[in-house]
Scaffold this motif. Structure first.
Motif, short mmCIF file in Angstrom:
data_model
loop_
_atom_site.label_atom_id
_atom_site.label_comp_id
_atom_site.label_asym_id
_atom_site.label_seq_id
_atom_site.Cartn_x
_atom_site.Cartn_y
_atom_site.Cartn_z
N GLY A 114 71.20 74.05 10.62
CA GLY A 114 71.28 72.82 11.39
C GLY A 114 69.94 72.19 11.70
O GLY A 114 69.90 71.13 12.35
N THR A 115 68.85 72.80 11.26
CA THR A 115 67.54 72.22 11.48
C THR A 115 67.36 70.99 10.61
O THR A 115 67.66 71.01 9.42
CB THR A 115 66.44 73.25 11.17
OG1 THR A 115 66.61 74.40 12.00
CG2 THR A 115 65.06 72.65 11.42
N THR A 116 66.86 69.93 11.20
CA THR A 116 66.71 68.67 10.50
C THR A 116 65.25 68.25 10.42
O THR A 116 64.43 68.63 11.25
CB THR A 116 67.50 67.55 11.18
OG1 THR A 116 67.00 67.34 12.50
CG2 THR A 116 68.98 67.91 11.25
N THR A 117 64.96 67.47 9.40
CA THR A 117 63.68 66.80 9.29
C THR A 117 63.93 65.35 8.91
O THR A 117 64.90 65.04 8.22
CB THR A 117 62.75 67.43 8.24
OG1 THR A 117 63.24 67.14 6.91
CG2 THR A 117 62.66 68.93 8.42
N VAL A 118 63.07 64.49 9.38
CA VAL A 118 63.06 63.09 8.98
C VAL A 118 61.63 62.75 8.62
O VAL A 118 60.70 63.12 9.35
CB VAL A 118 63.58 62.17 10.09
CG1 VAL A 118 63.51 60.71 9.66
CG2 VAL A 118 65.00 62.53 10.48
N GLU A 119 61.45 62.06 7.50
CA GLU A 119 60.12 61.69 7.10
C GLU A 119 59.46 60.85 8.20
O GLU A 119 60.10 59.99 8.81
CB GLU A 119 60.14 60.93 5.78
CG GLU A 119 60.52 61.81 4.60
CD GLU A 119 59.58 62.98 4.41
OE1 GLU A 119 59.98 64.12 4.70
OE2 GLU A 119 58.43 62.74 3.96
N GLU A 120 58.18 61.11 8.42
CA GLU A 120 57.48 60.57 9.57
C GLU A 120 57.63 59.06 9.76
O GLU A 120 57.90 58.62 10.88
CB GLU A 120 55.99 60.95 9.50
CG GLU A 120 55.20 60.62 10.76
CD GLU A 120 55.64 61.44 11.94
OE1 GLU A 120 55.53 60.93 13.08
OE2 GLU A 120 56.09 62.58 11.75
N PRO A 121 57.49 58.26 8.70
CA PRO A 121 57.62 56.81 8.92
C PRO A 121 59.00 56.37 9.36
O PRO A 121 59.14 55.25 9.87
CB PRO A 121 57.28 56.22 7.54
CG PRO A 121 56.52 57.28 6.83
CD PRO A 121 57.10 58.57 7.32
N LEU A 122 60.00 57.22 9.19
CA LEU A 122 61.37 56.86 9.51
C LEU A 122 61.85 57.43 10.83
O LEU A 122 62.96 57.11 11.27
CB LEU A 122 62.30 57.32 8.38
CG LEU A 122 61.95 56.81 6.99
CD1 LEU A 122 62.90 57.38 5.96
CD2 LEU A 122 61.95 55.29 6.95
N LYS A 123 61.05 58.26 11.44
CA LYS A 123 61.44 58.86 12.71
C LYS A 123 61.64 57.79 13.77
O LYS A 123 60.88 56.84 13.86
CB LYS A 123 60.39 59.86 13.18
CG LYS A 123 60.37 61.15 12.39
CD LYS A 123 59.34 62.12 12.93
CE LYS A 123 59.37 63.44 12.19
NZ LYS A 123 58.35 64.39 12.68
N GLY A 124 62.70 57.96 14.53
CA GLY A 124 63.04 56.99 15.55
C GLY A 124 64.04 55.96 15.08
O GLY A 124 64.68 55.30 15.91
N ARG A 125 64.17 55.79 13.77
CA ARG A 125 65.15 54.86 13.21
C ARG A 125 66.24 55.56 12.43
O ARG A 125 67.38 55.12 12.43
CB ARG A 125 64.48 53.83 12.30
CG ARG A 125 63.55 52.87 13.02
CD ARG A 125 63.22 51.67 12.13
NE ARG A 125 62.53 52.06 10.91
CZ ARG A 125 63.00 51.88 9.68
NH1 ARG A 125 64.18 51.29 9.50
NH2 ARG A 125 62.29 52.26 8.64
N GLN A 161 72.27 58.24 9.58
CA GLN A 161 72.34 57.06 10.43
C GLN A 161 71.04 56.29 10.29
O GLN A 161 69.97 56.83 10.54
CB GLN A 161 72.56 57.46 11.89
CG GLN A 161 72.62 56.29 12.86
CD GLN A 161 73.84 55.43 12.66
OE1 GLN A 161 74.94 55.94 12.51
NE2 GLN A 161 73.64 54.11 12.64
N MET A 162 71.16 55.04 9.90
CA MET A 162 70.00 54.19 9.67
C MET A 162 70.08 53.00 10.62
O MET A 162 71.05 52.24 10.58
CB MET A 162 69.95 53.72 8.22
CG MET A 162 70.00 54.85 7.20
SD MET A 162 69.82 54.27 5.50
CE MET A 162 71.34 53.33 5.33
#
Length: 116
Positions: A55-66, A81-82
């Motif tokens: 269940g650990t997730t990562t989001v590429e840095e420029p996309l974090k928060g969105r 979710q975008m």
């Protein structure tokens, strides 16, 4: 043996939101990681987000928060979710799975079009 079926793509206005789904079926017990990538025509495929079996997730840095990735084990489905989409994020989005043998599987891709 691992099937990835994507849905949820379509047309959205700039600043809007979209939720993509990746339904996983077949031999799924060996899957370690599920990921979302995107690839615009003429551009290289780029990683967007990942989720592993724990269940650990990562989001590429420029996309974090969105962008947010999440999984629903009961439905064997992974979501992306975008939010606050930009026109330059008009791309084909792909679901990807990696298994314990190092194998990689790809979905068919789903088109996301962000309009002004």
């Amino acid at each position: 043996q691992v099937r990835l079926v994507e849905s949820g793509g379509g047309l959205v206005q700039a600043g809007g939101s979209l939720r993509l789904s990746c339904a996983v079926s077949g031999i799924i017990l060996g899957i370690n990681t599920l990921a979302w990538h995107r690839q615009a025509p003429g551009k290289q495929r780029e990683l967007v987000a990942t989720i592993n079996r724990g269940g650990t997730t990562t989001v590429e840095e420029p996309l974090k928060g969105r962008f947010t990735i999440a999984g629903d084990r009961a439905k064997n489905t992974v979501y992306l979710q975008m939010n606050s989409l930009n026109v330059d994020e008009t791309t084909v989005y792909y679901c990807n799975a990696t298994n314990t043998k190092g194998g990689k599987f790809w979905g068919q891709g789903t088109q996301v079009t962000v309009s002004t």
